[in-house]
Motif scaffolding. Structure first.
Motif, PDB file in Angstrom:
ATOM      1  N   PHE A 180       0.748  -1.137  -0.128  1.00 20.95           N
ATOM      2  CA  PHE A 180       0.244  -0.058   0.072  1.00 20.95           C
ATOM      3  C   PHE A 180       0.524   1.361  -0.066  1.00 20.95           C
ATOM      4  O   PHE A 180       0.608   2.262  -0.739  1.00 20.95           O
ATOM      5  CB  PHE A 180      -0.892   0.000   1.314  1.00 20.95           C
ATOM      6  CG  PHE A 180      -1.823   1.196   1.337  1.00 20.95           C
ATOM      7  CD1 PHE A 180      -2.756   1.668   0.576  1.00 20.95           C
ATOM      8  CD2 PHE A 180      -1.249   2.234   2.474  1.00 20.95           C
ATOM      9  CE1 PHE A 180      -3.845   2.867   0.920  1.00 20.95           C
ATOM     10  CE2 PHE A 180      -2.020   3.400   2.817  1.00 20.95           C
ATOM     11  CZ  PHE A 180      -3.114   3.617   1.690  1.00 20.95           C
ATOM     12  N   VAL A 181       2.120   1.275   0.814  1.00 20.54           N
ATOM     13  CA  VAL A 181       2.452   2.617   1.083  1.00 20.54           C
ATOM     14  C   VAL A 181       3.435   2.710  -0.191  1.00 20.54           C
ATOM     15  O   VAL A 181       3.583   3.970  -0.493  1.00 20.54           O
ATOM     16  CB  VAL A 181       3.384   2.322   2.632  1.00 20.54           C
ATOM     17  CG1 VAL A 181       4.586   3.444   2.341  1.00 20.54           C
ATOM     18  CG2 VAL A 181       2.473   2.508   3.538  1.00 20.54           C
ATOM     19  N   PHE A 182       4.185   1.850  -0.693  1.00 25.57           N
ATOM     20  CA  PHE A 182       5.136   1.957  -1.707  1.00 25.57           C
ATOM     21  C   PHE A 182       4.688   2.693  -3.130  1.00 25.57           C
ATOM     22  O   PHE A 182       5.072   3.439  -3.601  1.00 25.57           O
ATOM     23  CB  PHE A 182       5.840   0.539  -1.867  1.00 25.57           C
ATOM     24  CG  PHE A 182       7.057   0.440  -1.037  1.00 25.57           C
ATOM     25  CD1 PHE A 182       6.955   0.820   0.212  1.00 25.57           C
ATOM     26  CD2 PHE A 182       8.420  -0.156  -1.479  1.00 25.57           C
ATOM     27  CE1 PHE A 182       8.098   0.457   1.003  1.00 25.57           C
ATOM     28  CE2 PHE A 182       9.259  -0.285  -0.707  1.00 25.57           C
ATOM     29  CZ  PHE A 182       9.160   0.013   0.709  1.00 25.57           C
ATOM     30  N   PRO A 183       3.494   1.970  -3.534  1.00 23.66           N
ATOM     31  CA  PRO A 183       2.826   2.823  -4.671  1.00 23.66           C
ATOM     32  C   PRO A 183       2.242   4.314  -4.461  1.00 23.66           C
ATOM     33  O   PRO A 183       2.245   4.873  -5.107  1.00 23.66           O
ATOM     34  CB  PRO A 183       1.593   1.767  -4.982  1.00 23.66           C
ATOM     35  CG  PRO A 183       1.925   0.471  -4.370  1.00 23.66           C
ATOM     36  CD  PRO A 183       2.779   0.747  -3.111  1.00 23.66           C
ATOM     37  N   ASP A 205      12.062  -7.539  -7.955  1.00 24.32           N
ATOM     38  CA  ASP A 205      13.510  -7.639  -7.313  1.00 24.32           C
ATOM     39  C   ASP A 205      14.376  -6.616  -7.652  1.00 24.32           C
ATOM     40  O   ASP A 205      15.653  -7.096  -7.798  1.00 24.32           O
ATOM     41  CB  ASP A 205      13.836  -9.239  -7.232  1.00 24.32           C
ATOM     42  CG  ASP A 205      14.948  -9.326  -6.243  1.00 24.32           C
ATOM     43  OD1 ASP A 205      15.068  -8.679  -5.330  1.00 24.32           O
ATOM     44  OD2 ASP A 205      15.628 -10.419  -6.403  1.00 24.32           O
ATOM     45  N   ARG A 206      14.172  -5.315  -8.081  1.00 24.70           N
ATOM     46  CA  ARG A 206      15.200  -4.312  -8.508  1.00 24.70           C
ATOM     47  C   ARG A 206      15.586  -3.676  -7.269  1.00 24.70           C
ATOM     48  O   ARG A 206      14.932  -3.169  -6.425  1.00 24.70           O
ATOM     49  CB  ARG A 206      14.421  -3.396  -9.206  1.00 24.70           C
ATOM     50  CG  ARG A 206      15.031  -2.058  -9.452  1.00 24.70           C
ATOM     51  CD  ARG A 206      16.053  -2.230 -10.560  1.00 24.70           C
ATOM     52  NE  ARG A 206      16.197  -0.891 -11.330  1.00 24.70           N
ATOM     53  CZ  ARG A 206      16.987   0.246 -10.811  1.00 24.70           C
ATOM     54  NH1 ARG A 206      17.451   0.120  -9.575  1.00 24.70           N
ATOM     55  NH2 ARG A 206      16.938   1.135 -11.458  1.00 24.70           N
ATOM     56  N   ALA A 213       6.868   1.231  -8.051  1.00 21.42           N
ATOM     57  CA  ALA A 213       6.865   0.250  -6.777  1.00 21.42           C
ATOM     58  C   ALA A 213       6.881  -1.258  -7.104  1.00 21.42           C
ATOM     59  O   ALA A 213       7.449  -2.068  -6.491  1.00 21.42           O
ATOM     60  CB  ALA A 213       5.379   0.679  -6.056  1.00 21.42           C
ATOM     61  N   LYS A 214       6.171  -1.301  -8.292  1.00 24.13           N
ATOM     62  CA  LYS A 214       6.318  -2.899  -8.699  1.00 24.13           C
ATOM     63  C   LYS A 214       7.689  -3.330  -9.257  1.00 24.13           C
ATOM     64  O   LYS A 214       7.856  -4.535  -9.046  1.00 24.13           O
ATOM     65  CB  LYS A 214       5.165  -2.943 -10.032  1.00 24.13           C
ATOM     66  CG  LYS A 214       3.659  -2.728  -9.601  1.00 24.13           C
ATOM     67  CD  LYS A 214       2.877  -2.743 -10.886  1.00 24.13           C
ATOM     68  CE  LYS A 214       1.482  -2.830 -10.684  1.00 24.13           C
ATOM     69  NZ  LYS A 214       0.746  -2.626 -11.931  1.00 24.13           N
TER      70      LYS A 214
END
Length: 282
Positions: free
Chosen positions: A171-174, A189-190, A182-183
């Motif tokens: 929720f927070v990262f997007p 795994d970036r 965010a994806k």
């Protein structure tokens, strides 16, 4: 006391001493406490017992009437390698406890840990002194400030370990970065550099590694110089609008993780990880 009981007490005491060594609590003043991850031989990876100790500290700090600031950092070159998967694998292969019980215990432990961050009423700052992985990254969006050394990196190997997002990061990262960015870190795994993490809103400021320790002190002094009542009241106001949502998010994330932990895919991924670590002598 018979010999068996003496040996048991000695074992408990040894584990307790090791735990307090691995999670240092430095009470710098009545206003400022600092948690230090100190398990440098394992890149400050977090064991089950360390999770419990950190949660205890958060609960104690939340109740302390004088405290304003709790900061977290790592000792050595790493901030934290996240959850110690070796520790998790040992739990899963234990012959004394069934898998469902172990998973339930892990779920409850993780929920309490993340809730303690979501609910925390004091100022919470991370000083990311080096590479950060897994839950030591996913929870950063719940902090009030994240200051990173120029040598810090940030990665979330959820899919590589056949798991799923936690720490409210789904929720927070997007919201911080936008969906596409965010994806890239949550799904693909970036690894981010400190500068990239700052550009995406995860890091407040990047500090030259040579100046990091001095600047830490300056940042803390500045925060502590601000009027305490206003500082904490303003944080409470900002928390109020999201706290219920974050708890719903965290519960859903951990329910999903519980299902992932029961899959064959996760079992294969964790043992591949452990074997790779053993071969490289890490």
């Amino acid at each position: 006391m018979n010999n068996a009981n003496k040996e048991l007490m000695l074992s408990i005491n040894d584990k307790s001493k090791l735990l307090f060594k691995h999670i240092e609590l430095i009470k710098k003043s009545s206003l400022h406490w600092e948690i230090i991850f100190n398990r440098t031989d394992k890149y400050n990876a977090i064991t089950n017992e360390m999770y419990e100790r950190i949660t205890e500290i958060f609960d104690e700090a939340a109740k302390d009437k004088e405290l304003i600031l709790l900061s977290i950092t790592g000792k050595g070159k790493f901030y934290s390698a996240g959850t110690d998967l070796t520790n998790s694998a040992e739990s899963f292969t234990s012959s004394t406890t069934d898998i469902e019980t172990i998973i339930k215990q892990g779920k409850n432990r993780l929920q309490k840990f993340i809730d303690s961050i979501i609910n925390f009423p004091k100022i919470l700052i991370a000083f990311v002194n080096g590479p950060a992985i897994g839950i030591s990254v996913s929870t950063l969006g719940l902090f009030d400030g994240v200051y990173a050394s120029s040598c810090a990196t940030f990665s979330l190997p959820f899919t590589r370990t056949a798991q799923s997002a936690e720490g409210c990061s789904s929720f927070v990262f997007p919201n911080l970065m936008g969906s596409i960015h965010a994806k890239e870190i949550l799904l693909f795994d970036r690894q981010l550099t400190a500068e990239e993490a700052q550009q995406r809103g995860l890091v407040t400021r990047v500090i030259d590694d040579n100046l990091f320790e001095n600047e830490k002190e300056n940042i803390c002094k500045h925060i502590l110089s601000l009027p305490k009542g206003s500082l904490l009241a303003s944080k409470a106001l900002m928390q109020r609008w999201n706290i219920d949502t974050l708890k719903i998010v965290s519960k859903k994330e951990i329910d999903t993780l519980e299902q992932r932990w029961l899959t064959e895919e996760f079992a294969e991924a964790i043992f591949t990880f452990i074997n790779r670590r053993k071969k490289s002598n890490l």
